[in-house]
Design a protein around this motif. Structure first.
Motif, PDB file in Angstrom:
ATOM      1  N   GLU A 264      -7.829  -5.361  -5.826  1.00  0.00           N
ATOM      2  CA  GLU A 264      -8.341  -4.300  -5.429  1.00  0.00           C
ATOM      3  C   GLU A 264      -9.262  -4.762  -4.290  1.00  0.00           C
ATOM      4  OE1 GLU A 264     -12.376  -3.974  -7.426  1.00  0.00           O
ATOM      5  OE2 GLU A 264     -12.547  -6.455  -7.233  1.00  0.00           O
TER       6      GLU A 264
ATOM      7  N   GLU B 263      -3.145   3.988  -2.365  1.00  0.00           N
ATOM      8  CA  GLU B 263      -3.210   2.608  -3.358  1.00  0.00           C
ATOM      9  C   GLU B 263      -2.711   1.059  -3.248  1.00  0.00           C
ATOM     10  OE1 GLU B 263      -1.884   2.804  -8.215  1.00  0.00           O
ATOM     11  OE2 GLU B 263      -0.924   4.083  -7.436  1.00  0.00           O
TER      12      GLU B 263
ATOM     13  N   ARG C  82       0.784  -1.015  -0.157  1.00  0.00           N
ATOM     14  CA  ARG C  82       0.035  -0.218  -0.372  1.00  0.00           C
ATOM     15  C   ARG C  82       0.622   1.453   0.043  1.00  0.00           C
ATOM     16  NH1 ARG C  82      -4.758   0.708   1.346  1.00  0.00           N
ATOM     17  NH2 ARG C  82      -5.244  -0.887   1.940  1.00  0.00           N
TER      18      ARG C  82
END
Length: 139
Positions: free
Chosen positions: A127, A73, A68
């Motif tokens: 995701e 992100e 991360r």
């Protein structure tokens, strides 16, 4: 039609197992009980909260590493070494270390940090869904 001599047959029989071992050692897949090099379908890895900003987590059972960025992100990469196909089993901070020949990779970018590997890790789709991290094709 001439028949093969006994020596020719024995020589061929002796080389067959060696060739088979070489092919097995170089193959990246197969149904030998190991996890595939990369997920072939979306896989749920764990809770999104397990990975802090600037951190990474290695999912050994799935051969995936997820990091991360400071902006939140997520990035995911296969944790199969691109040098000899070994499963990377060690994560030090955000550095992956291959147990076979000592190659090192950046878990945030997949880039090679230390040879003998020269090719970066394979990037995967990733995701967060309902608080869980999902990686692989279609994620």
């Amino acid at each position: 039609m001439p028949s093969a001599s006994r020596r020719t047959v024995l020589r061929g029989a002796a080389l067959t197992p060696v060739a088979g071992l070489a092919l097995t050692a170089c193959s990246g897949g197969g149904d030998d009980g190991r996890a595939p090099a990369t997920p072939t379908a979306p896989v749920e890895l764990g809770a999104e909260s397990e990975i802090a900003k600037g951190g990474a987590k290695l999912y050994r059972d799935r051969n995936v590493v997820v990091s991360r960025a400071e902006n939140g992100e997520l990035k995911a990469f296969s944790s199969i070494c691109t040098h000899a196909g070994c499963a990377i089993n060690k994560l030090q901070g955000t550095t992956l270390v291959c147990p076979c020949h000592g190659s090192e990779f950046d878990a945030a970018t997949g880039k090679v940090l230390q040879a003998p590997a020269t090719v970066p890790l394979h990037e995967l789709s990733v995701e967060a869904k309902d608080g869980k991290i999902v990686a692989g094709p279609g994620a």
